[in-house]
Motif scaffolding. Structure first.
Motif: not given
Length: 77
Positions: A8-14, A29-30, A49-51
């Motif tokens: 998504m445009p403002d979503g978490p990193p994939f 997380w975030g 974001y913590r990934v």
């Protein structure tokens, strides 16, 4: 350079590319939104974001809210 792909445009990193290495995100997380107070002048806003990648490495990434640009804040072993 850090290049991040989100579903998504403002979503978490994939997934993201860092120093020519591609990383797939397994857990996120975030976001934790950090903003300066209006009384401090120019507003600064970031979503942190913590990934954790599929290889188990953990990163701390943030997206600058004013332009959507991503940055690496830290990496953990």
């Amino acid at each position: 350079a850090l290049v991040v792909v989100s579903i998504m445009p403002d979503g978490p990193p994939f997934r993201f590319r860092l120093h020519a290495c591609e990383h797939r995100v397994a857990w996120t997380w975030g976001p934790e939104r950090i903003e300066t107070g209006w009384w401090r002048g120019r507003p600064i806003g970031r979503d942190y974001y913590r990934v954790e990648t599929t290889t188990g490495t953990r990163y701390w990434l943030f997206r600058r809210l004013r332009d959507g640009k991503w940055f690496l804040h830290g990496a953990f072993d």
